[in-house]
Design an enzyme around this catalytic site. Structure first.
Site, PDB file in Angstrom:
ATOM      1  N   GLU A   1       0.879  -1.204  -0.024  1.00  0.00           N
ATOM      2  CA  GLU A   1      -0.039  -0.064  -0.029  1.00  0.00           C
ATOM      3  C   GLU A   1       0.931   1.223   0.167  1.00  0.00           C
ATOM      4  O   GLU A   1       0.402   2.174  -0.700  1.00  0.00           O
ATOM      5  CB  GLU A   1      -0.984   0.092   1.201  1.00  0.00           C
ATOM      6  CG  GLU A   1      -2.193  -1.081   1.053  1.00  0.00           C
ATOM      7  CD  GLU A   1      -2.972  -0.508  -0.140  1.00  0.00           C
ATOM      8  OE1 GLU A   1      -3.431   0.655  -0.246  1.00  0.00           O
ATOM      9  OE2 GLU A   1      -3.380  -1.360  -0.874  1.00  0.00           O
TER      10      GLU A   1
ATOM     11  N   CYS B   1     -17.999  -1.964 -17.626  1.00  0.00           N
ATOM     12  CA  CYS B   1     -17.910  -1.410 -16.262  1.00  0.00           C
ATOM     13  C   CYS B   1     -19.223  -1.811 -15.578  1.00  0.00           C
ATOM     14  O   CYS B   1     -20.139  -1.571 -16.299  1.00  0.00           O
ATOM     15  CB  CYS B   1     -17.669   0.165 -16.169  1.00  0.00           C
ATOM     16  SG  CYS B   1     -17.717   0.552 -14.286  1.00  0.00           S
TER      17      CYS B   1
HETATM   18  S1  SF4 Z   1     -17.110   6.707 -15.483  1.00  0.00           S
HETATM   19 FE1  SF4 Z   1     -18.576   5.312 -14.581  1.00  0.00          FE
HETATM   20  S2  SF4 Z   1     -19.109   3.749 -16.092  1.00  0.00           S
HETATM   21 FE2  SF4 Z   1     -17.416   4.791 -16.694  1.00  0.00          FE
HETATM   22  S3  SF4 Z   1     -15.913   3.408 -15.946  1.00  0.00           S
HETATM   23 FE3  SF4 Z   1     -16.193   4.808 -14.366  1.00  0.00          FE
HETATM   24  S4  SF4 Z   1     -17.653   4.168 -13.024  1.00  0.00           S
HETATM   25 FE4  SF4 Z   1     -17.796   2.879 -14.649  1.00  0.00          FE
END
Ligand code: SF4
Length: 373
Positions: A53, A219
């Site tokens: 870390e 994501c």
């Molecule tokens: S901006 Fe939002 S959708 Fe895009 S990678 Fe980051 S958290 Fe995920």
């Protein structure tokens, strides 16, 4: 994910993630796409988590990995680190930058041996009382190594949260930081999954919600990411307010022995910039380097050449370095010990704790032939 989520800019954003839904979404993603083979996992011991870390602060995993492996080979336990000389620790850190981290790590290890019988403490208060351990590092140690429900808020997590919840303002502002800590704490799951969640959200920020070109299409938070829904991902997190850094200019004196090629180094005081590292004698730009050489070594340099200047940027200022290479036919010895200076062969220099610009300069010197040398 529906394609319109990537382009939507006018419709009302979807409802934001809640503590009940946020962690499960990330944990599902982590099981498939997280990093499960980092060199500090497993075995996940408090000591290894702590070292990793500290190294990962302001530094990416790919850079840290070889340093971590060498470091824990040299200092396999906290006790081994505590009993090592600071010089040996700085040597292992050499090139990683931000050397205060190494000094604090070493000092904290000594305190843990003295005050906690060699075991890293298990409370936030005791951990953050140690040098170099802030709230986020303590949270990472407690959650990853001890399975305690503690939040973390490193740079990766800040980026994910500011985007996902459209948190405005620079995250370094105290009010913004406080708001992000509240969010981070609310979203952290119970102890049963906290270790995986801590690693998962760090991984998501490092590999998916990256600073440039985040991979929103893959994501797990995309369906309810507020910045994505508003088409404003690039606006988060808000950048640090601009300020022009001051510039300091210095000469670095490379005194070389014509006979042996040895170079004069001096060790910095233990605190401050490059504290404890070996560097070259440094002079203000307006000082006469040949005069300094005469005054400090009772010898005139036989040859001298000024190399192109180079800039090293610290958090608070730029350092413009003008290296002057001077060759001495006679190398006096009596003055060096008193001034904390010492002659080293170029090979020995590479084994010392030295800052990155000096390491680069030494590599450059090996290809420079000074007339008469
Ligand atoms: S901006 Fe939002 S959708 Fe895009 S990678 Fe980051 S958290 Fe995920």
């Amino acid at each position: 994910m529906p394609a319109d989520l990537l382009t939507c800019t006018t419709a009302a954003p979807p409802p934001a993630w809640t503590p009940d839904t946020f962690a499960p979404a990330i944990l599902n993603w982590f099981a498939q796409h997280g990093r499960h083979d980092l060199p500090w996992q497993p075995p996940t011991t408090p000591y290894r988590v702590w070292v990793s870390e500290i190294m990962l602060q302001q530094t990416q995993v790919a850079v840290v990995t070889p340093y971590f492996t060498r470091f824990v080979t040299q200092f396999p336990t906290l006790a081994a680190l505590a009993s090592a000389p600071l010089d040996a620790v700085l040597q292992q850190w050499s090139g990683l930058g931000y050397y205060a981290r190494a000094r604090h790590l070493h000092r904290a290890a000594q305190l843990v041996v003295k005050q906690h019988c060699g075991e890293l403490p298990t409370t936030l208060e005791q951990l953050t009382a140690l040098p170099g351990i802030g709230r986020s590092t303590a949270g990472a140690i407690l959650s990853l190594a001890y399975g305690q429900r503690q939040a973390i808020l490193d740079g990766n997590v800040k980026r994910v949260l500011t985007r996902c919840f459209t948190v405005t303002g620079w995250p370094g502002e105290p009010a913004v930081t406080a708001h992000l800590w509240t969010l981070a704490d609310q979203l952290t799951p119970s102890a049963a999954t906290v270790a995986a969640y801590t690693q998962a959200i760090m991984d998501l920020g490092a590999t998916c919600c990256t600073r440039a070109k985040p991979d929103c299409a893959h994501c797990p938070l995309a369906p309810r990411c507020q910045a994505l829904a508003l088409g404003q991902v690039a606006d988060y997190p808000a950048p640090r307010p601009r300020r022009d850094l001051p510039v300091r200019a210095v000469q670095w004196l490379v005194l070389r022995s014509a006979d042996t090629g040895a170079i004069l180094l001096q060790q910095r005081p233990p605190s401050g910039i490059w504290g404890g590292l070996w560097t070259l004698p440094e002079l203000p730009l307006e000082f006469d380097a040949a005069q300094w050489c005469l005054a400090h070594t009772a010898s005139q340099p036989d040859h001298s050449v000024t190399l192109a200047p180079r800039r090293h940027t610290f958090t608070h200022f730029h350092l413009d370095i003008w290296p002057i290479v001077m060759t001495l036919n006679t190398v006096p010895t009596q003055f060096t010990a008193a001034a904390g200076q010492q002659w080293f062969s170029v090979d020995d220099c590479q084994t010392l704790g030295i800052p990155a610009p000096l390491r680069r300069l030494l590599a450059e010197l090996s290809s420079i032939t000074i007339s008469g040398n």
